[in-house]
Write a protein that holds these residues in place. Structure first.
Motif, PDB file in Angstrom:
ATOM      1  N   ASP A  83      -7.995  10.591   3.208  1.00  0.00           N
ATOM      2  CA  ASP A  83      -6.298  10.874   3.381  1.00  0.00           C
ATOM      3  C   ASP A  83      -5.812  11.716   2.445  1.00  0.00           C
ATOM      4  N   TYR A  84      -5.708  12.991   2.357  1.00  0.00           N
ATOM      5  CA  TYR A  84      -5.317  13.894   1.414  1.00  0.00           C
ATOM      6  C   TYR A  84      -3.690  13.926   1.156  1.00  0.00           C
ATOM      7  N   LEU A  85      -2.886  13.228   2.240  1.00  0.00           N
ATOM      8  CA  LEU A  85      -1.461  13.010   2.148  1.00  0.00           C
ATOM      9  C   LEU A  85      -1.253  12.057   1.331  1.00  0.00           C
ATOM     10  N   VAL A  86      -2.048  10.906   1.225  1.00  0.00           N
ATOM     11  CA  VAL A  86      -1.878   9.788   0.361  1.00  0.00           C
ATOM     12  C   VAL A  86      -2.252  10.245  -1.048  1.00  0.00           C
ATOM     13  N   ALA A  87      -3.427  10.823  -1.073  1.00  0.00           N
ATOM     14  CA  ALA A  87      -3.857  11.535  -2.507  1.00  0.00           C
ATOM     15  C   ALA A  87      -2.920  12.450  -3.182  1.00  0.00           C
ATOM     16  N   GLU A  88      -2.472  13.505  -2.395  1.00  0.00           N
ATOM     17  CA  GLU A  88      -1.900  14.602  -2.941  1.00  0.00           C
ATOM     18  C   GLU A  88      -0.333  14.519  -3.062  1.00  0.00           C
ATOM     19  N   LYS A  89       0.199  13.437  -2.112  1.00  0.00           N
ATOM     20  CA  LYS A  89       1.657  13.290  -2.070  1.00  0.00           C
ATOM     21  C   LYS A  89       2.560  14.333  -2.020  1.00  0.00           C
ATOM     22  N   TRP A 130       9.496   6.751   1.916  1.00  0.00           N
ATOM     23  CA  TRP A 130      10.918   6.413   1.555  1.00  0.00           C
ATOM     24  C   TRP A 130      11.494   5.733   2.920  1.00  0.00           C
ATOM     25  N   LEU A 131      11.532   6.538   3.898  1.00  0.00           N
ATOM     26  CA  LEU A 131      12.032   6.118   5.134  1.00  0.00           C
ATOM     27  C   LEU A 131      11.334   4.942   5.848  1.00  0.00           C
ATOM     28  N   GLU A 132      10.298   4.949   5.543  1.00  0.00           N
ATOM     29  CA  GLU A 132       9.356   3.582   5.940  1.00  0.00           C
ATOM     30  C   GLU A 132       9.656   2.400   5.030  1.00  0.00           C
ATOM     31  N   PHE A 176       2.068  -2.587  -9.226  1.00  0.00           N
ATOM     32  CA  PHE A 176       1.117  -3.357  -8.177  1.00  0.00           C
ATOM     33  C   PHE A 176      -0.049  -3.846  -9.019  1.00  0.00           C
ATOM     34  N   PRO A 177      -0.661  -5.012  -8.373  1.00  0.00           N
ATOM     35  CA  PRO A 177      -2.015  -5.365  -9.174  1.00  0.00           C
ATOM     36  C   PRO A 177      -3.043  -4.317  -8.636  1.00  0.00           C
ATOM     37  N   GLN A 178      -4.056  -4.335  -9.791  1.00  0.00           N
ATOM     38  CA  GLN A 178      -5.029  -3.417  -9.869  1.00  0.00           C
ATOM     39  C   GLN A 178      -5.868  -3.388  -8.451  1.00  0.00           C
ATOM     40  N   VAL A 179      -6.231  -4.629  -7.858  1.00  0.00           N
ATOM     41  CA  VAL A 179      -7.045  -4.765  -6.672  1.00  0.00           C
ATOM     42  C   VAL A 179      -6.250  -3.891  -5.536  1.00  0.00           C
ATOM     43  N   ILE A 180      -4.785  -3.828  -5.508  1.00  0.00           N
ATOM     44  CA  ILE A 180      -3.956  -3.241  -4.533  1.00  0.00           C
ATOM     45  C   ILE A 180      -4.265  -1.654  -4.942  1.00  0.00           C
ATOM     46  N   VAL A 181      -4.163  -1.541  -5.823  1.00  0.00           N
ATOM     47  CA  VAL A 181      -4.173   0.015  -6.321  1.00  0.00           C
ATOM     48  C   VAL A 181      -5.574   0.485  -5.889  1.00  0.00           C
ATOM     49  N   ASP A 182      -6.701  -0.377  -6.303  1.00  0.00           N
ATOM     50  CA  ASP A 182      -8.049   0.068  -6.018  1.00  0.00           C
ATOM     51  C   ASP A 182      -7.996   0.257  -4.190  1.00  0.00           C
ATOM     52  N   LEU A 183      -7.686  -0.829  -3.603  1.00  0.00           N
ATOM     53  CA  LEU A 183      -7.582  -0.624  -2.108  1.00  0.00           C
ATOM     54  C   LEU A 183      -6.980   0.646  -1.954  1.00  0.00           C
ATOM     55  N   LYS A 184      -5.920   1.066  -2.188  1.00  0.00           N
ATOM     56  CA  LYS A 184      -5.210   2.459  -1.755  1.00  0.00           C
ATOM     57  C   LYS A 184      -6.130   3.551  -1.880  1.00  0.00           C
ATOM     58  N   ASN A 185      -6.714   3.599  -3.098  1.00  0.00           N
ATOM     59  CA  ASN A 185      -7.660   4.597  -3.675  1.00  0.00           C
ATOM     60  C   ASN A 185      -8.917   4.715  -3.043  1.00  0.00           C
ATOM     61  N   ILE A 240       0.860  -1.196   0.099  1.00  0.00           N
ATOM     62  CA  ILE A 240       0.133   0.092   0.061  1.00  0.00           C
ATOM     63  C   ILE A 240       0.775   1.284  -0.031  1.00  0.00           C
ATOM     64  N   ASP A 241       1.544   1.426   0.822  1.00  0.00           N
ATOM     65  CA  ASP A 241       2.325   2.512   1.157  1.00  0.00           C
ATOM     66  C   ASP A 241       3.450   2.764   0.083  1.00  0.00           C
ATOM     67  N   ALA A 242       4.029   1.848  -0.709  1.00  0.00           N
ATOM     68  CA  ALA A 242       5.053   1.888  -1.664  1.00  0.00           C
ATOM     69  C   ALA A 242       4.393   2.549  -2.871  1.00  0.00           C
ATOM     70  N   GLN A 243       3.086   2.623  -3.089  1.00  0.00           N
ATOM     71  CA  GLN A 243       2.261   3.136  -4.077  1.00  0.00           C
ATOM     72  C   GLN A 243       2.645   4.620  -4.177  1.00  0.00           C
ATOM     73  N   THR A 244       2.820   5.142  -3.025  1.00  0.00           N
ATOM     74  CA  THR A 244       3.063   6.617  -2.972  1.00  0.00           C
ATOM     75  C   THR A 244       4.253   7.142  -3.922  1.00  0.00           C
ATOM     76  N   CYS A 245       5.336   6.318  -3.728  1.00  0.00           N
ATOM     77  CA  CYS A 245       6.667   6.822  -4.289  1.00  0.00           C
ATOM     78  C   CYS A 245       6.999   5.821  -5.619  1.00  0.00           C
ATOM     79  N   LEU A 246       6.350   4.929  -5.821  1.00  0.00           N
ATOM     80  CA  LEU A 246       6.714   3.998  -7.010  1.00  0.00           C
ATOM     81  C   LEU A 246       5.472   3.902  -7.919  1.00  0.00           C
TER      82      LEU A 246
END
Length: 167
Positions: free
Chosen positions: A54-60, A69-71, A37-46, A26-32
């Motif tokens: 979660d505007y941080l996840v949406a706006e990056k 990246w630290l995580e 990623f499989p579409q189902v995982i992308v859909d889960l994050k969305n 999930i978190d790696a989608q923020t910077c990769l």
């Protein structure tokens, strides 16, 4: 004290297991790129981003991408080590817990400062991030507790990785 250690280790084990799965998926989608990623995982994050606002996840924002990246490069390997340390009753578990806790608290203070200072965060979103701050505090406290000194699992009474107790 033994029951407190086992309870703490059980709670940390569950948190570390969630981190071990969520960070690379999930978190790696923020910077990769999402194409990795499989579409189902992308859909889960969305879904999460929209459901919790979660505007941080949406706006990056850049600081958030840096924290992710630290995580991925520091906290995620420590979470894996801590899972192994709990299961194997490793003597270095306290040290890796301290490292994880300090890093987690530092990250969460930056994120929660943004969420609280911006006024954009809902209570629902804050309730997703505050437990992670608690995880950092719990990891530090566990790191400060004495190690049991044997090679048995902190959760069970017998060795989990095939090692025998030394007499």
């Amino acid at each position: 004290m033994g029951a407190l250690l086992k309870l703490t280790d059980a709670v940390l084990f569950l948190f570390f297991l969630v981190i071990a799965l969520a960070a690379p998926l999930i978190d790696a989608q923020t910077c990769l790129p999402h194409s990795l990623f499989p579409q189902v995982i992308v859909d889960l994050k969305n879904w999460y981003s929209h459901e919790y606002g979660d505007y941080l996840v949406a706006e990056k924002p850049h600081f958030f991408v840096g924290i992710v990246w630290l995580e991925l490069l520091f906290q995620w390997p420590l979470a894996l080590l801590n899972l192994y340390g709990i299961l194997g009753g490793k003597p270095w578990f306290n040290t890796t817990c301290l490292l994880y806790g300090a890093s987690c608290i530092t990250s969460m203070v930056a994120i929660l400062s943004e969420l609280l200072g911006s006024g954009k965060a809902s209570d629902k979103l804050l309730m997703m991030y505050f437990p992670l701050l608690g995880l950092g505090v719990l990891a530090i406290l566990r790191g400060l507790l004495p190690h049991s000194g044997n090679s048995t699992s902190a959760i069970g009474k017998r060795p989990l990785l095939g090692r025998k107790k030394r007499v």
